[in-house]
Enzyme design. Structure first.
Site, short mmCIF file in Angstrom:
data_model
loop_
_atom_site.label_atom_id
_atom_site.label_comp_id
_atom_site.label_asym_id
_atom_site.label_seq_id
_atom_site.Cartn_x
_atom_site.Cartn_y
_atom_site.Cartn_z
N SER A 264 0.81 -1.21 0.00
CA SER A 264 0.00 0.00 0.00
C SER A 264 0.84 1.25 0.00
CB SER A 264 -0.91 -0.02 1.25
OG SER A 264 -1.56 1.23 1.42
N GLY A 265 0.22 2.35 -0.46
CA GLY A 265 0.84 3.66 -0.35
C GLY A 265 0.47 4.37 0.93
N ASP A 266 -0.29 3.69 1.80
CA ASP A 266 -0.66 4.26 3.09
C ASP A 266 -0.77 3.11 4.08
OD1 ASP A 266 -1.64 6.06 5.10
OD2 ASP A 266 -2.51 7.31 3.53
N ASP A 267 -1.46 3.32 5.20
CA ASP A 267 -1.55 2.27 6.22
C ASP A 267 -2.18 1.00 5.66
OD1 ASP A 267 -0.57 4.11 8.15
OD2 ASP A 267 -2.59 4.92 8.37
N SER A 298 4.63 -1.27 3.32
CA SER A 298 4.24 0.13 3.16
C SER A 298 5.36 1.02 3.69
CB SER A 298 2.94 0.42 3.90
OG SER A 298 2.52 1.75 3.67
#
Length: 481
Positions: A264-267, A298
């Site tokens: 992911s690009g976030d949590d 991530s």
């Protein structure tokens, strides 16, 4: 004969006796006719686990679906689900998406319903904004996450539902998010980007055995809902993509997330419950949550984040047997003055971490307020945070624990932790302010605010949550012609 009369449904009944007569009755009710016998590869004798099986089933092509990756199937999905909704009181219905590339805009699910994606079935999210309905802002947020106004509907959406299954043979849902990421980065959005799957105000939800890629924003967002099982998902987005959180349980009760792989690009998992004064006013916590056997990659975010929108409260979260690789932090708490609410009774054990910036990270100054109307006297309560049995390698910082002045984070317990720092390690491995708690058998030596107190294990509950007692049924895709 009309076009409608030429359509037909493949109907399944769990009882062998009386099947033929039941088919005739049901076909008459929806004005369809059985034509010649047809076979769909993989439809016969396919079995899968689900919270409930359905008495009736249909295939997307029965409603005119075209899987060429170019033809819009938005109205096909909407029409199919609308027609199948009539079977909700008679054992429910299942809509099967066969192999192919099925371009579609958003569609809403119905109760007592299963959406099943076969192997090699791909749902492609439309990049035509005119196909995306607009929704009001969420009441516990008070504004959109990307823009103050409303938001686009999620690709797969449902509200006020009971007994919904979204599953398959690892079929794929492709959010084609690059279109939305570009517009977000260039500040061209007046509404918040779509999520991939969002279920609201609902009960008894299963989302399992699918591959989800390139969501415009968050991937899976159950909100204001209960009794949720999220299992066996592969979630993939570029690690540079904006706000592509994997799974976000939000003001939900009795939820289980297990056996997922997330890049992911976030949590990877973000636990939420509303934003500042809006979340406080709405007052719906996330509680009784299990997260286990999840692997996360991530580099700029957390494996599991608690907050930052946590104003309705977060409690009784059980995290175990998680793996993080090249991830910024493990189980992180994010909050701020003005959030109010609480994060309490958090239990974490069995983490395997490799290449991390932080192992333990708590932030009391996260900021990011929806508007200036937050109450500066609304201080969050962070208490009863327990970590044990952690092995971490190639770590830059062991911990950064930052409470709030005059509002310390308390009852922190950390035990049986071995952290191997990297060559780029920082000299100050434990940076602690406004926190209180104890530690046992932790390497490197913790900060003075978390003193060693002998040999013990931090607590982890022995009881089972109700969601763990749910037993799947074995369902079949057998069809009757």
């Amino acid at each position: 004969m009309s076009h409608t009369m030429k359509q037909y449904l493949h109907l399944r009944n769990s009882h062998v006796t009386g099947v033929i007569s039941l088919i005739i009755i049901l076909l008459g009710a929806v004005h369809v006719k059985v034509a010649e016998c047809r076979e769909y590869d993989g439809l016969n004798n396919v079995e899968y686990p689900a919270i409930n099986c359905r008495n009736h089933s249909a295939v997307l092509t029965d409603f005119g679906g075209v899987g060429d990756g170019k033809t819009s199937n938005t109205e096909v999905f909407r029409s199919a689900i609308s027609k199948l909704s009539q079977y909700a009181s008679d054992g429910g219905a299942e809509l099967t998406v066969p192999p192919g590339k099925w371009l579609t805009g958003p569609f809403n699910l119905t109760s007592h319903f299963t959406l099943f994606l076969q192997k090699d079935a791909v749902l492609l999210a439309s990049q035509d904004e005119s196909e995306w309905p607009h929704l009001p802002v969420l009441p516990s947020y008070g504004r959109g996450r990307d823009a103050p106004g409303g938001r686009f509907s999620s690709l797969i959406f449902g509200t006020n539902l009971v007994d919904v299954v979204i599953t398959g043979q690892n079929g794929t849902i492709d959010g084609q998010g690059s279109y939305w990421w570009y517009k977000f980065r260039n500040k061209q959005l007046k509404l918040t980007r779509p999520y991939m799957i969002e279920i609201m105000y609902s009960d008894q939800i299963q989302i399992s055995n699918l591959t989800l890629v390139n969501s415009p924003s968050w991937f899976v967002h159950p909100i204001y809902s209960s009794n949720i099982i999220i299992q066996g998902l592969t979630i993939l987005a570029p690690v540079t993509s904006p706000n592509t959180d994997g799974i976000n349980p939000d003001s939900c009760t009795n939820t289980m997330i297990e056996d997922c792989y997330i890049v992911s690009g976030d949590d990877c998992v973000a636990v939420k419950s509303g934003w500042d004064e809006y979340g406080i006013r709405f007052g719906m916590p996330t509680r009784h949550l299990i997260i286990r056997r999840v692997t996360c990659i991530s580099p700029d975010s957390a494996m599991v984040a608690l907050g930052s929108e946590m104003s309705g409260g977060i409690e009784d979260v059980r995290v175990e047997d998680l793996t993080a690789i090249n991830t910024e932090s493990a189980v992180r708490i994010k909050t701020a003055v003005g959030r109010g609410g609480y994060v309490k009774n958090i239990f974490v054990r069995g983490l395997k971490l490799n290449t991390m910036k932080y192992v333990f990270w708590m932030t009391g100054s996260y900021g990011s307020h929806p508007d200036p109307g937050f109450d500066p006297k609304a201080l969050p309560i962070i208490s009863g945070i327990n970590y044990r049995d952690v092995i971490a390698k190639n770590v830059t910082y062991s911990a950064k624990l930052e409470g709030i002045s005059n509002d310390p984070f308390t009852e922190i317990c950390i035990s049986n932790v071995n952290i191997q720092v990297s060559e780029q390690r920082k000299k100050l491995q434990w940076n602690c302010t406004d926190v209180a708690g104890v530690t046992s058998n932790v390497t490197p030596l913790p900060c003075l605010l978390l003193p060693e107190k002998g040999n013990f294990n931090c607590p982890f509950p022995n009881d089972k949550l109700p969601i763990e007692n749910v037993r799947f049924k074995t369902c079949s895709l057998k069809t009757v012609f």
